[in-house]
Design an enzyme around this catalytic site. Structure first.
Site, PDB file in Angstrom:
ATOM      1  N   THR A 275       0.853  -1.198   0.000  1.00 20.61           N
ATOM      2  CA  THR A 275       0.000   0.000   0.000  1.00 20.61           C
ATOM      3  C   THR A 275       0.877   1.232   0.000  1.00 20.61           C
ATOM      4  O   THR A 275       2.056   1.177   0.371  1.00 20.61           O
ATOM      5  CB  THR A 275      -0.841   0.117   1.288  1.00 20.61           C
ATOM      6  OG1 THR A 275       0.059   0.088   2.413  1.00 20.61           O
ATOM      7  CG2 THR A 275      -1.878  -0.956   1.392  1.00 20.61           C
ATOM      8  N   ASP A 276       0.300   2.353  -0.365  1.00 17.43           N
ATOM      9  CA  ASP A 276       0.947   3.616  -0.038  1.00 17.43           C
ATOM     10  C   ASP A 276       0.769   3.785   1.480  1.00 17.43           C
ATOM     11  O   ASP A 276      -0.060   3.110   2.110  1.00 17.43           O
ATOM     12  CB  ASP A 276       0.342   4.780  -0.814  1.00 17.43           C
ATOM     13  CG  ASP A 276       1.286   5.986  -0.809  1.00 17.43           C
ATOM     14  OD1 ASP A 276       2.236   5.998   0.006  1.00 17.43           O
ATOM     15  OD2 ASP A 276       1.080   6.918  -1.603  1.00 17.43           O
TER      16      ASP A 276
END
Ligand code: BGC
Length: 777
Positions: A275-276
């Site tokens: 994920t970011d």
């Protein structure tokens, strides 16, 4: 002796990019307890007080690993019982982002090279340069103990106001995708994992974590996904970072169609997805979608995943699948191969790489016999960013570099005579004004530039009398979390415009030239003021060697060879996406938060559809200030003898390019294709390939070859969910820029279904798409 051992270790011991066998991987996963599994899909790190929570990971099974490398964005959890060390993830696209000091080594520093920003790298149109810079990143990462680079970033520069455009490569996915592949191949050739980000359609910063991007399947396939597809197929990055935004209603990190069906099943991606930072909301949905790793990880996410396994909502097989994706890559890292970083990358060698890359990305936008300058020229040097030159943008793309060569220093180093009074007045002015600006509390706050200083007409007249030429540097900064503004940012400030006019009048009345240097991270307005100058040098934000690189071009030591990776419009309204950028807050009665990091639920509908960048300007006959692919040289090139040969699906375009001027130089050769008409509307033409000549001496000629596949010439049909090639005549245009065709040839092609996909990522609302057909009616 020590060096020899290290060298043998590197050559034989580490087994660079060694692959773990599936058998071994299965055995390891079988031995992991449920809790150990969870602490492999949830990461840790980003130890910013008030930002991250202390980890709840049990010490018994998992080693605490926060801050293995100070200042890195995150790490994985180590598992002492299973002998799995922590791997380290560090930003970013312009240099390795780590803390320059470490408590345990008080006498050593860990500065990283500030390379030119992404937009500058793509302006080189030179895949070898991208690879060389990537390899330098890789070596620096290795000796600083970083396993995965959180770069490169290749979102489309959809609108000039995008706050992170400086990190991105282009408005065109072929240029962006190929430069990315070069960079990734460079990084990974040194045994470091590259992470391509932000997947996908993260083209604005405003409300980014609450933004729903509404976009057609065709625009996704042909524009926004395309660069990632090229990068995956041509460089197989070890990891991909999903973006914060939703795509047609589903968050990227929870989007199985995006992360599994397209990325893995269609494109055959073999790495893992992370994920970011703090991206997405539902950890269990993320696991199911194929977002293998959650970064930097929260206790809530670990608890939710454990709970979902226990209550049967999440299958252990999904967790195992994700862990295998992750571990397969981790086993290739230096950390997993017990490499001890020496903390001393060859920063000297990287200075040269940074300088050469910066030079290669400089674009000469205008030149009425003003450049190059002989090195004893007396220069009246204006502009606060001549003194406080901007290396790169802010946020996670910022770099802690050891030094910064300003434009003033670079020009002095090259032997130019700067008007001493003017330089010293700027020095003092900038110091005094800088002291009034409160220092940043945290790295991701936007930089504030010192306002431009105005000079009286008498003073300018005196400066024009005493100097041979005027040079004014115009600077702009931007960064993560905030998009740019039209007024006083894209458009020049009133003071900047006045200064430009006044310098122009003073110097031109004495028959002296006036040059403008652009030290900017994104596109600005140029149409209204370019007439006042004799030369414009677009240097972007060129990294720590800025001044030296710029002086090399100003002096003519090196001939500029960069070309625009993005269109410079006449006005911001001439950009098709300006009608909807950066989206609308869903409930307009909610007050705008004071903090740019806070986000409100919002929506951005990409009504311009496939008409991004030059695709719009060309197709709708809109005039630009400087077109895509544009850039001048101190010499001229002649193109001849275009020949196309077809071998099965491959096309080879060959031609000759000759340097017909007086000085050596390089030329970027761009291949655009105008598709057969067919039944569906298409952009006027599209970039399908490019190459750059060697450094050609005056009079020297080079035979050029660009290879493409006819499968790259298709369009995405949303009715049949397939890539199709229309039958008919295709026009192949070899160009020096998107508006300057040099050689053309037609080739008839047969109808073809290139590949069939599933119906994926479909918008759930009707999009009022921009259409050439509708405009004609
Ligand atoms: C950025 C990413 C970056 C991450 C870690 C996020 O805010 O969007 O690009 O890699 O932080 O620093």
């Amino acid at each position: 002796m020590k060096n020899l051992i290290l060298c043998l270790f590197v050559t034989f011991g580490i087994q660079l990019n060694a692959q773990i066998t599936d058998d071994k991987l299965n055995k390891i996963v079988d031995q992991l307890s449920l809790e150990e599994k969870v602490y492999l899909v949830v990461g840790t790190g980003m130890n910013i007080p008030g930002f991250s929570e202390p980890s709840n990971a049990p010490q018994t099974v998992v080693g605490m690993t926060q801050d293995k490398i100070p200042g890195a964005a995150g790490t994985s959890y180590a598992n002492k019982k299973q002998g799995l060390p922590a791997v380290v993830f560090a930003d970013g696209p312009a240099g390795i982002r780590i803390s320059p000091t470490r408590e345990e080594f008080p006498n050593q520093t860990f500065y990283a090279t500030a390379f030119p920003i992404g937009t500058s790298i793509s302006s080189s149109w030179n895949i070898d340069i991208a690879k060389e810079v990537g390899a330098a990143f890789g070596r620096e990462a290795r000796e600083y103990g970083v396993d995965f680079l959180l770069a490169p970033a290749l979102n489309i520069q959809r609108n000039p106001l995008g706050g992170r455009n400086f990190e991105y490569y282009s408005e065109d996915p072929v240029l962006g995708g190929k430069i990315t592949a070069g960079f990734v191949n460079g990084v990974q050739s040194e045994g470091i994992g590259a992470t391509i980000k932000h997947f996908v359609a993260n083209n604005s910063e405003t409300n980014r974590s609450e933004l729903n991007t509404v976009v057609s399947e065709r625009a996704l396939r042909e524009i926004y996904l395309k660069g990632f597809e090229i990068a995956v197929k041509e460089s197989q990055p070890w990891s991909v970072m999903s973006s914060y935004n939703k795509i047609n209603g589903v968050p990227a990190s929870e989007n199985e169609e995006l992360l599994t069906k397209i990325l893995r099943d269609e494109w055959k991606f073999e790495g893992f997805v992370m994920t970011d930072w703090f991206g997405g909301k539902d950890a269990v949905a993320q696991m199911k979608a194929g977002n293998d790793l959650l970064m930097p990880g929260t206790n809530q996410q670990s608890a939710n995943i454990l709970e979902a396994i226990k209550n049967g909502d999440l299958k252990v097989s999904i967790l195992d699948r994700n862990i295998k994706h992750i571990l397969k890559q981790y086993f290739k890292t230096y950390s997993f191969n017990n490499y001890v970083p020496n903390g001393k990358p060859d920063l000297e060698a990287h200075k040269t790489i940074a300088r050469n890359a910066a030079i290669e990305g400089i674009v000469l936008l205008k030149n009425n016999n003003a450049l190059p300058l002989t090195n004893n020229t007396k220069i009246a040097l204006f502009g606060v960013t001549s003194v406080e030159t901007i290396s790169g943008g802010t946020g996670s793309g910022d770099v802690n570099s050891a030094y910064m060569i300003s434009i003033a220093d670079g020009l002095k180093n090259a032997g130019f005579i700067l008007d001493a009074d003017l330089v010293s007045e700027y020095d003092t002015y900038v110091k005094v004004e800088r002291a009034k600006i409160p220092p940043k509390k945290i790295f991701f706050e936007k930089d504030i530039l010192v306002q431009e200083k105005l000079w009286s007409k008498d003073r300018l007249e005196a400066l024009a009398n005493n100097n041979d030429v005027a040079v004014f540097t115009l600077g702009r900064t931007s960064g993560e979390f905030q998009d740019r503004e039209v007024e006083d940012d894209f458009n020049l400030t009133a003071d900047e415009l006045e200064l430009i006019k006044n310098i122009s009048t003073a110097f031109h009345s004495k028959n002296k030239k006036f040059i403008i240097i652009l030290n900017i991270g994104g596109v600005i307005e140029t149409q209204s003021w370019k007439k006042y100058t004799d030369a414009i040098l677009l240097t972007w934000q060129p990294g720590q060697e800025a001044g030296n690189a710029i002086a090399d071009i100003v002096s003519g030591k090196v001939n500029p060879s960069g070309k625009l990776p993005v269109t410079f419009p006449v006005t911001i309204d001439n950009i098709a996406s300006s009608k909807n950028f950066p989206g609308k807050v869903l409930d307009p009665t909610v007050p705008k938060p004071n903090n740019p990091m806070a986000a409100l639920p919002s929506e951005e509908i990409y009504e311009e559809d496939i008409y991004v960048g030059y695709r719009y300007f060309d197709s709708f006959n809109v005039v630009s200030s400087f077109p895509f692919g544009y850039g001048l040289s101190y010499t001229n090139f002649e193109y001849s003898d275009l020949n196309i040969t077809q071998k099965e699906d491959d096309l080879y375009l060959e031609c000759k390019v000759k340097n017909v001027g007086d000085v050596e130089g390089k030329e970027v050769i761009q291949l655009y294709v105008k598709s057969a008409k067919g039944t569906i509307e298409k952009p006027e033409k599209e970039l399908k390939g490019f190459t750059k000549t060697n450094l050609l001496k005056a009079g020297e000629m080079q035979e050029i070859s660009i290879k493409i596949s006819i499968n790259d010439l298709g369009y995405y049909d949303t009715i049949s969910n397939s890539w199709k090639l229309d039958k008919g005549t295709y026009k192949f245009i070899i160009s020096s820029n998107s508006k300057l065709p040099k050689l053309t040839s037609d080739l008839p092609l047969k109808e073809k279904i290139i590949s069939t996909t599933q119906k994926l990522l479909s918008p759930v609302v009707e999009i009022n798409k921009l259409s050439k057909q509708l405009m004609v009616e």
